[in-house]
Structures are given as C-alpha cells and as structure tokens.
Design a protein around this motif. Sequence first.
Motif, PDB file in Angstrom:
ATOM      1  N   UNK A   6      40.024  78.184  80.729  1.00  0.00           N
ATOM      2  CA  UNK A   6      38.634  77.853  79.830  1.00  0.00           C
ATOM      3  C   UNK A   6      38.690  76.768  78.944  1.00  0.00           C
ATOM      4  N   UNK A   7      37.393  76.358  78.605  1.00  0.00           N
ATOM      5  CA  UNK A   7      37.394  75.122  77.590  1.00  0.00           C
ATOM      6  C   UNK A   7      36.557  75.373  76.575  1.00  0.00           C
ATOM      7  N   UNK A   8      36.546  74.431  75.697  1.00  0.00           N
ATOM      8  CA  UNK A   8      35.662  74.372  74.364  1.00  0.00           C
ATOM      9  C   UNK A   8      34.119  74.655  74.908  1.00  0.00           C
ATOM     10  N   UNK A   9      33.359  74.709  73.792  1.00  0.00           N
ATOM     11  CA  UNK A   9      31.779  74.970  74.072  1.00  0.00           C
ATOM     12  C   UNK A   9      31.425  76.287  75.103  1.00  0.00           C
ATOM     13  N   UNK A  10      32.592  76.922  74.750  1.00  0.00           N
ATOM     14  CA  UNK A  10      32.186  78.403  75.764  1.00  0.00           C
ATOM     15  C   UNK A  10      32.301  78.230  77.256  1.00  0.00           C
ATOM     16  N   UNK A  11      32.873  77.078  77.513  1.00  0.00           N
ATOM     17  CA  UNK A  11      32.895  77.015  79.092  1.00  0.00           C
ATOM     18  C   UNK A  11      34.137  77.654  79.764  1.00  0.00           C
ATOM     19  N   UNK A  12      33.274  78.387  80.925  1.00  0.00           N
ATOM     20  CA  UNK A  12      34.370  79.155  81.653  1.00  0.00           C
ATOM     21  C   UNK A  12      35.235  78.271  82.778  1.00  0.00           C
ATOM     22  N   UNK A  13      36.426  78.414  82.890  1.00  0.00           N
ATOM     23  CA  UNK A  13      37.129  77.597  83.757  1.00  0.00           C
ATOM     24  C   UNK A  13      37.131  78.040  85.271  1.00  0.00           C
ATOM     25  N   UNK A  14      37.016  76.854  86.195  1.00  0.00           N
ATOM     26  CA  UNK A  14      36.858  76.995  87.590  1.00  0.00           C
ATOM     27  C   UNK A  14      37.358  78.121  88.208  1.00  0.00           C
ATOM     28  N   UNK A  15      36.845  78.840  89.223  1.00  0.00           N
ATOM     29  CA  UNK A  15      37.701  79.894  89.762  1.00  0.00           C
ATOM     30  C   UNK A  15      38.438  79.312  90.960  1.00  0.00           C
TER      31      UNK A  15
ATOM     32  N   UNK B 170      27.457  67.870  61.106  1.00  0.00           N
ATOM     33  CA  UNK B 170      26.304  68.602  60.320  1.00  0.00           C
ATOM     34  C   UNK B 170      26.436  70.014  60.580  1.00  0.00           C
ATOM     35  N   UNK B 171      27.452  70.534  61.455  1.00  0.00           N
ATOM     36  CA  UNK B 171      27.749  71.964  61.648  1.00  0.00           C
ATOM     37  C   UNK B 171      29.139  72.284  61.038  1.00  0.00           C
ATOM     38  N   UNK B 172      29.003  72.734  59.874  1.00  0.00           N
ATOM     39  CA  UNK B 172      30.636  72.760  59.039  1.00  0.00           C
ATOM     40  C   UNK B 172      31.090  74.235  59.494  1.00  0.00           C
ATOM     41  N   UNK B 173      30.373  75.147  59.795  1.00  0.00           N
ATOM     42  CA  UNK B 173      30.945  76.505  60.281  1.00  0.00           C
ATOM     43  C   UNK B 173      30.432  76.657  61.751  1.00  0.00           C
ATOM     44  N   UNK B 174      31.070  75.829  62.715  1.00  0.00           N
ATOM     45  CA  UNK B 174      30.401  76.237  64.347  1.00  0.00           C
ATOM     46  C   UNK B 174      30.860  77.514  64.776  1.00  0.00           C
ATOM     47  N   UNK B 175      31.897  78.169  64.488  1.00  0.00           N
ATOM     48  CA  UNK B 175      32.464  79.100  64.839  1.00  0.00           C
ATOM     49  C   UNK B 175      33.108  79.171  66.241  1.00  0.00           C
ATOM     50  N   UNK B 176      33.746  80.277  66.390  1.00  0.00           N
ATOM     51  CA  UNK B 176      34.282  80.297  67.714  1.00  0.00           C
ATOM     52  C   UNK B 176      33.608  79.959  69.247  1.00  0.00           C
ATOM     53  N   UNK B 177      34.344  78.911  70.244  1.00  0.00           N
ATOM     54  CA  UNK B 177      33.444  78.712  71.320  1.00  0.00           C
ATOM     55  C   UNK B 177      34.649  78.365  72.210  1.00  0.00           C
ATOM     56  N   UNK B 178      36.018  79.363  72.447  1.00  0.00           N
ATOM     57  CA  UNK B 178      36.547  79.194  73.493  1.00  0.00           C
ATOM     58  C   UNK B 178      36.117  80.132  74.580  1.00  0.00           C
ATOM     59  N   UNK B 179      36.156  79.298  75.898  1.00  0.00           N
ATOM     60  CA  UNK B 179      35.733  79.945  77.084  1.00  0.00           C
ATOM     61  C   UNK B 179      36.701  80.713  77.945  1.00  0.00           C
TER      62      UNK B 179
ATOM     63  N   UNK C  27      42.518  82.104  78.800  1.00  0.00           N
ATOM     64  CA  UNK C  27      41.327  81.959  77.818  1.00  0.00           C
ATOM     65  C   UNK C  27      42.057  80.684  76.913  1.00  0.00           C
ATOM     66  N   UNK C  28      41.099  80.234  76.074  1.00  0.00           N
ATOM     67  CA  UNK C  28      41.442  79.172  75.110  1.00  0.00           C
ATOM     68  C   UNK C  28      40.795  79.591  73.803  1.00  0.00           C
ATOM     69  N   UNK C  29      41.639  79.157  72.865  1.00  0.00           N
ATOM     70  CA  UNK C  29      41.083  79.222  71.434  1.00  0.00           C
ATOM     71  C   UNK C  29      40.480  77.847  70.917  1.00  0.00           C
ATOM     72  N   UNK C  30      39.345  77.809  70.722  1.00  0.00           N
ATOM     73  CA  UNK C  30      38.298  76.592  70.236  1.00  0.00           C
ATOM     74  C   UNK C  30      37.410  77.022  69.320  1.00  0.00           C
ATOM     75  N   UNK C  31      37.296  75.847  68.380  1.00  0.00           N
ATOM     76  CA  UNK C  31      36.034  76.160  67.520  1.00  0.00           C
ATOM     77  C   UNK C  31      35.090  75.028  67.409  1.00  0.00           C
TER      78      UNK C  31
END
Length: 395
Positions: free
Chosen positions: A89-98, A44-53, A35-39
């Motif tokens: 995994x990737x940012x934007x809550x993308x799951x890594x390929x199986x 214009x989105x100052x507090x986007x929040x976590x999105x690590x997939x 899994x990854x750590x990503x924000x």
Amino acid sequence: MSYNHLFIRTSEVSYNTLMIDLALIKVEAGNGGDGVVSFRREKFVPRGGPDGGDGGSAGDIIMVADHNLATLMDFRSKVEYKAGNGNAGEGKNKKGADGEDLIIKVPMGTLLYKVEGDKEILIEDMDEDGKEILLARGGKGGVGNFRFRSSTNQTPRQYTKGGKGEVKEIKLEVKIISDVGLIGAPNAGKSTLINSLTNSNAKVASYPFTTLSPNLGILRLASGEDAVVSDIPGLIEGASEGKGLGDEFLRHIERTRLLVHMIDAYEQDQDVVEAALKRYEMIQTELKEYKVDLTKKEQIVVINKMDITEIKEGFDNIVKEFKKEKGVKVLGISAVTGGGLDVLINVITEKLSKIKKEPFVVKEIPTKLYNIKNLPNKRIVFGKREVFELKLKSR
C-alpha cells in the motif's frame, strides 16, 4: 518427489490402448502486498492523521482446458509457474496494485493430481473445453494503519503483512488417443514419415521391426490445429492371431481416428503393382480379422518411396489398378525427400475435420480439497490476525 525435472513418456502404451503423457510442475500463487504505516503530511494540516493504504491482493494460478492442445509438450522447458505478487500500500490511503493471475492452458481431458510426498490425489478432470479450476489461491493484501484508527488510537502504527500464496506440486496426466495412426508392413517407411511430418526422432533402420513401441509426434495441420500422430509398429501376416508383435498394436489402432496405410511397392523381381496390391491386402486382412473390423475406419492409402525409379515409373499403373480392383484412391509420397507431403497433410486435415473426437471416460472421482477459504460452512473459530507495529527509533 522433485519438481525440477519433467518426465514425459510419449511412447508408453497401456493395456487400454491409450498413450500416456506425464508432466510434473510446481505452481506458486503470488504473495499479498503489505499494508503500510503512513501519516498525512500537508501544509496547514498539523494533525493529518493516518493514511496508510492496504496492500494489493496477489494473483491466483488458474488452469484452463483447451481443445486445441493435444499433449503436454509445452511443459518440456518450463516446470515452475508463479503468479504476480500484490504491491504494498501507499500513503494517501492508496491501495497497492493487485497481482496478475496466471492462466495455464492444458489439453482437454488432462487429469490433475496434487502431489504430497509419495501420495498423489486426483483433484480434477479437465474433461470440458474451457473448464477452469483455481489451482493455487493468491494471498490477500495486508491492511494499512488507516484501518486501525480509533478515538483511543489516533496515531496508529499497526499494520498487517500480506498473506502468502499457495504452493503446490501438480502432476498432469493426459491419456492420448491418436488422431492419425501410421500403419503398414515392416520397413514401409512409417518412422521416416513421422520424423518428416512432426520433427520427431523415431529410430530408422533398414531392418524389419525397427519400431518396437509406437512413436508419437505432433503434426501442425493446414487448419492451424495440432494432431497427434502415432507410428504403429509394423504388422505382419497373422498379427490378428498374435504373431509377430501380436495384436497389442491392433488394440491401439482401435482408438485411432484416422489411419494412413503406407505401402512400399518395391520388391526385387516383382512387378510394383503386384507388390503394392499384395501388401495392401495383407494389412487389410489383419485389420478385418481383428475382433473389431478395423477396415471400417477412415483410411488414406499412401504409396511411399516415390524417390525410387521403379515405383515412380509404375505409380500411374498402381493408381489405376487400385481404383479398378479396390475402389481406393492412392497418394504418392517420398518420406525421405518430402515429395507429396503437402498434399498428404491437406488430405489428413480434410478427413480429420469430418471425424468426431471420442471422449474417454475417467473412472476415478476427483477428490474435493477444502481449505480455510473455500469451506462450505465456515462456523469455525478463526485465529487472531497477526498485527505488526512500527517501532519508533529512540533519539
């Protein structure tokens, strides 16, 4: 026990008249993606929040029984098999390929043993065409920091790594029942024929009993399928009573689907027709006097050494006499030059298509191996998942 070599004994004959083909391989399922750590970083989105997939799940090792295969020949050059890893995994809550599963085909009837040190545990009998077994399970993908978000943890830096895939050493064992058995008196040219048909390397010499144990080869039939051909050591008069090499190889013939009776019709100072009939009758007598009448098996009678002038000139008379005296059709070939082999292969293909394969029975009962993922009752205490935290660099 080392896995970095392959041992195959295709000429071993056991007392139950089966040849044994063995291979030792290493299988390794894939590792799951981390899994990854990503924000979320967006204008214009100052507090986007976590999105690590999450990481992708890894591929499994699956073994499948295939009736089109006959031996473990395909495992000669490759002994290590590995399934695909899962991607991170990737940012934007993308799951890594199986990772991709790896499917390994083995002959129907293969016995699978898990090797643990000096101990071998039978885990499966691949006794049905298309039967599948999950041999090694791939690791699960880790989770990204998106999964750790909460009202009290709005900027999570935690993630988990992907799971490790299973690694096993597996012994494959196939008890081979020959499709075609080459029989005949010593020096009839059986070893030369099996070399020509299957590109084997059987010992060939001009003295009797060159072959002391059956040679084995794979013949590609006209239908595109493979057939196991065995060169049975030369039989002599009295073999059914234990003379010569004894009835050890008559027991092997008992399990063979089709017999190719090879005859060398050349004998100095004797008519080729008489010599051919004499040798044919001798072998047929030994087959008949065995404890099971082996003359009832389907046979192809072949006059070999058509490259010899005397045999070539007398072949038409041999054909007529065999038809008249024995009611048997004979083919003429030269195992040395390859003459007539195409016709022989076509006849073998046609006859084998009409003879049903006999399944063999395995007395051992496979042992069911359980792990944390396939337990039928999971009422157990699970350990805590190991969570990693991404450390920020101090400035």
